[in-house]
Design a protein around this motif. Sequence first.
Motif, PDB file in Angstrom:
ATOM      1  N   MET A 105      -4.852  10.538  -5.719  1.00  0.00           N
ATOM      2  CA  MET A 105      -4.019   9.362  -6.001  1.00  0.00           C
ATOM      3  C   MET A 105      -2.662   9.764  -6.551  1.00  0.00           C
ATOM      4  O   MET A 105      -1.769   8.932  -6.694  1.00  0.00           O
ATOM      5  CB  MET A 105      -4.710   8.448  -7.025  1.00  0.00           C
ATOM      6  CG  MET A 105      -5.939   7.755  -6.501  1.00  0.00           C
ATOM      7  SD  MET A 105      -6.559   6.507  -7.659  1.00  0.00           S
ATOM      8  CE  MET A 105      -7.420   7.519  -8.864  1.00  0.00           C
TER       9      MET A 105
ATOM     10  N   ARG B 193      -6.076   8.906   1.372  1.00  0.00           N
ATOM     11  CA  ARG B 193      -6.093   8.955  -0.088  1.00  0.00           C
ATOM     12  C   ARG B 193      -6.607   7.641  -0.674  1.00  0.00           C
ATOM     13  O   ARG B 193      -7.254   7.631  -1.725  1.00  0.00           O
ATOM     14  CB  ARG B 193      -4.703   9.324  -0.607  1.00  0.00           C
ATOM     15  CG  ARG B 193      -4.419  10.801  -0.373  1.00  0.00           C
ATOM     16  CD  ARG B 193      -2.977  11.195  -0.536  1.00  0.00           C
ATOM     17  NE  ARG B 193      -2.872  12.538  -1.087  1.00  0.00           N
ATOM     18  CZ  ARG B 193      -3.208  13.652  -0.440  1.00  0.00           C
ATOM     19  NH1 ARG B 193      -3.665  13.573   0.794  1.00  0.00           N
ATOM     20  NH2 ARG B 193      -3.096  14.835  -1.009  1.00  0.00           N
ATOM     21  N   TYR B 194      -6.286   6.552  -0.011  1.00  0.00           N
ATOM     22  CA  TYR B 194      -6.899   5.281  -0.433  1.00  0.00           C
ATOM     23  C   TYR B 194      -8.412   5.359  -0.260  1.00  0.00           C
ATOM     24  O   TYR B 194      -9.173   4.990  -1.153  1.00  0.00           O
ATOM     25  CB  TYR B 194      -6.320   4.110   0.382  1.00  0.00           C
ATOM     26  CG  TYR B 194      -5.081   3.499  -0.253  1.00  0.00           C
ATOM     27  CD1 TYR B 194      -5.202   2.538  -1.254  1.00  0.00           C
ATOM     28  CD2 TYR B 194      -3.807   3.883   0.141  1.00  0.00           C
ATOM     29  CE1 TYR B 194      -4.085   1.976  -1.845  1.00  0.00           C
ATOM     30  CE2 TYR B 194      -2.669   3.333  -0.450  1.00  0.00           C
ATOM     31  CZ  TYR B 194      -2.816   2.382  -1.437  1.00  0.00           C
ATOM     32  OH  TYR B 194      -1.709   1.827  -2.041  1.00  0.00           O
TER      33      TYR B 194
ATOM     34  N   MET C 247      -6.878  -2.717   0.534  1.00  0.00           N
ATOM     35  CA  MET C 247      -6.886  -1.253   0.478  1.00  0.00           C
ATOM     36  C   MET C 247      -7.783  -0.689   1.586  1.00  0.00           C
ATOM     37  O   MET C 247      -7.419   0.284   2.259  1.00  0.00           O
ATOM     38  CB  MET C 247      -7.373  -0.777  -0.909  1.00  0.00           C
ATOM     39  CG  MET C 247      -6.401  -1.109  -2.038  1.00  0.00           C
ATOM     40  SD  MET C 247      -7.146  -1.006  -3.699  1.00  0.00           S
ATOM     41  CE  MET C 247      -7.102   0.746  -4.008  1.00  0.00           C
TER      42      MET C 247
ATOM     43  N   MET D 258       0.836  -1.209   0.000  1.00  0.00           N
ATOM     44  CA  MET D 258       0.000   0.000   0.000  1.00  0.00           C
ATOM     45  C   MET D 258       0.872   1.262   0.000  1.00  0.00           C
ATOM     46  O   MET D 258       0.591   2.227   0.709  1.00  0.00           O
ATOM     47  CB  MET D 258      -0.934  -0.013   1.222  1.00  0.00           C
ATOM     48  CG  MET D 258      -1.912  -1.168   1.237  1.00  0.00           C
ATOM     49  SD  MET D 258      -3.137  -1.056  -0.091  1.00  0.00           S
ATOM     50  CE  MET D 258      -3.015  -2.694  -0.833  1.00  0.00           C
TER      51      MET D 258
ATOM     52  N   ALA E   6      -8.550   6.066  -4.191  1.00  0.00           N
ATOM     53  CA  ALA E   6      -8.091   4.827  -4.848  1.00  0.00           C
ATOM     54  C   ALA E   6      -9.114   3.701  -4.716  1.00  0.00           C
ATOM     55  O   ALA E   6      -9.303   2.917  -5.668  1.00  0.00           O
ATOM     56  CB  ALA E   6      -6.741   4.395  -4.274  1.00  0.00           C
ATOM     57  N   ILE E   7      -9.767   3.596  -3.574  1.00  0.00           N
ATOM     58  CA  ILE E   7     -10.738   2.508  -3.403  1.00  0.00           C
ATOM     59  C   ILE E   7     -11.933   2.695  -4.326  1.00  0.00           C
ATOM     60  O   ILE E   7     -12.289   1.769  -5.076  1.00  0.00           O
ATOM     61  CB  ILE E   7     -11.147   2.359  -1.905  1.00  0.00           C
ATOM     62  CG1 ILE E   7      -9.944   1.856  -1.098  1.00  0.00           C
ATOM     63  CG2 ILE E   7     -12.340   1.418  -1.759  1.00  0.00           C
ATOM     64  CD1 ILE E   7     -10.124   1.930   0.410  1.00  0.00           C
TER      65      ILE E   7
ATOM     66  N   SER F  98      -2.061   0.980  -6.825  1.00  0.00           N
ATOM     67  CA  SER F  98      -3.066   0.018  -6.352  1.00  0.00           C
ATOM     68  C   SER F  98      -4.314   0.080  -7.232  1.00  0.00           C
ATOM     69  O   SER F  98      -4.897  -0.956  -7.585  1.00  0.00           O
ATOM     70  CB  SER F  98      -3.444   0.301  -4.898  1.00  0.00           C
ATOM     71  OG  SER F  98      -2.342   0.090  -4.047  1.00  0.00           O
TER      72      SER F  98
ATOM     73  N   ALA G  13      -6.663   1.631   4.684  1.00  0.00           N
ATOM     74  CA  ALA G  13      -7.276   2.961   4.832  1.00  0.00           C
ATOM     75  C   ALA G  13      -7.876   3.156   6.217  1.00  0.00           C
ATOM     76  O   ALA G  13      -7.901   4.266   6.752  1.00  0.00           O
ATOM     77  CB  ALA G  13      -8.355   3.161   3.767  1.00  0.00           C
TER      78      ALA G  13
ATOM     79  N   THR H 142      -1.000   4.766  -3.929  1.00  0.00           N
ATOM     80  CA  THR H 142      -2.450   4.722  -4.171  1.00  0.00           C
ATOM     81  C   THR H 142      -2.770   4.521  -5.646  1.00  0.00           C
ATOM     82  O   THR H 142      -3.626   3.704  -5.999  1.00  0.00           O
ATOM     83  CB  THR H 142      -3.100   6.047  -3.706  1.00  0.00           C
ATOM     84  OG1 THR H 142      -2.267   7.122  -4.120  1.00  0.00           O
ATOM     85  CG2 THR H 142      -3.274   6.103  -2.230  1.00  0.00           C
TER      86      THR H 142
END
Length: 449
Positions: A393, A356-357, A342, A313, A361-362, A319, A346, A316
Amino acid sequence: MHTDIRGHSLTTDSKEAAADFSTAIDMFTQRQVDVVPVLQKSIDSDPQFTMAQATFGLMLHGARNANLKANMQSALTQAKVAYSHSTRREQQYVDALECACNGDLFAMVACYENILNDHPTDLLALNLAQGELFWLGEMQHSNRLSDMAMPHWNENIPGYSEYLSVRAFDLEETNQFLEAEKAGKQSVALRSTNIWGAHAVAHVFLMQGRHREGLEWLSSKQDNWSNTNQMKFHIWWHQCLFHLERKEHDAVLEHYDRWVRNRSDALMVAMPDLYIDMQNGSSMLWRLEHAGVSTGNRWQEMAELAARRIDDMNSTFTSAHYAVIFAATGQFELCAKLIANMQSFAQSNNHTLAKRYADAAIPAAIGAVAHRKGDYQQTLEAMLPARNHFWQMGGSHAQQDLFHQILVDAAVKLKQKDTAALLLQEIEARGFTEPTRNVAYQAAGKLVH
Ligand SMILES: [Fe+2]
């Protein structure tokens, strides 16, 4: 005590250590290969050379790889040995490394800012700050740093070409395209092998839809970068983008195989899963498929590499690209595992990237996976509320656009005209000139008009 080429003190009694360190910094700021072995030579000459030890650790951090965390920690321990005998500037580099080890990336940037306040021509600090802020999506912040340093630079200071290339990319990512093009071209005029400067100009051409000029600009310079690190693969990715816009799909595939993801290239043999290369590859394959081009089995090698890093991780944006890769190979169980990793990251720690995840990103990953499954409704549900956070990200506007392309395509597939129109307006506001002229958004353009 010695000094580097711009007069900054280096706390070492070893002339060889200081000389090798200075060479390594020049190589790093010029995006050359084999920086680490030269840095290692400097350390071998003087293991108590704080600046070299700290920089070594910061180079490891730059690879954004969980497997290097123990080595980073070890570099930090070594860098602290002669901490009290080092200059304040050198100590700030050690502090930056400590922040990196603790996952406090904004505190890390603050160390670079402290250095630049006192030493505005410290090109290493400027480059490291830009790299860090870029992967946090904070390019306005990066722009402020290079802007503040500007009065202290001129052509007589060694590294001016490299300063201009940093400046050019900050200007470009903050949509100051005219100034970015000028600074980037000047940096290349001063040093023809300045890949970072040439790259900034390529971004300007892409954002402004000047695809023929972009192609001419890059293709006339590709021979300049034989001694350049993985950045040269990324700049071939840019050339592929121009070919893609011109519907020159054979050229895209040829350059993809030879440069973007050539597993036989020595650099890629050494580090096949470097984050930027994985981003380049997956982003280009998705765009090709979106343009109706078959990509064969090209996803597979990346899927195998990503599977080994499914719990890493440290990036971001990478991933989110892994989700694109796993989905493209139909490995939806790996998608679910990745997204669970993720989410766990997070929720369970205070690393700078955790938020940020969660914010970007998620949802990007969930949306991309749903899109591959043909569940366009879920793509909209995941991505629409998060789309204005995708910048978190990191990555450039050009790179981030992949996830906006996925979102817009879902809206098009569902014939949601108003949503598509809104998204296209937002894409234009982000800096893309007339996005519906780009291949990725032509279907959206037809739906809207
Ligand atoms: Fe780029």
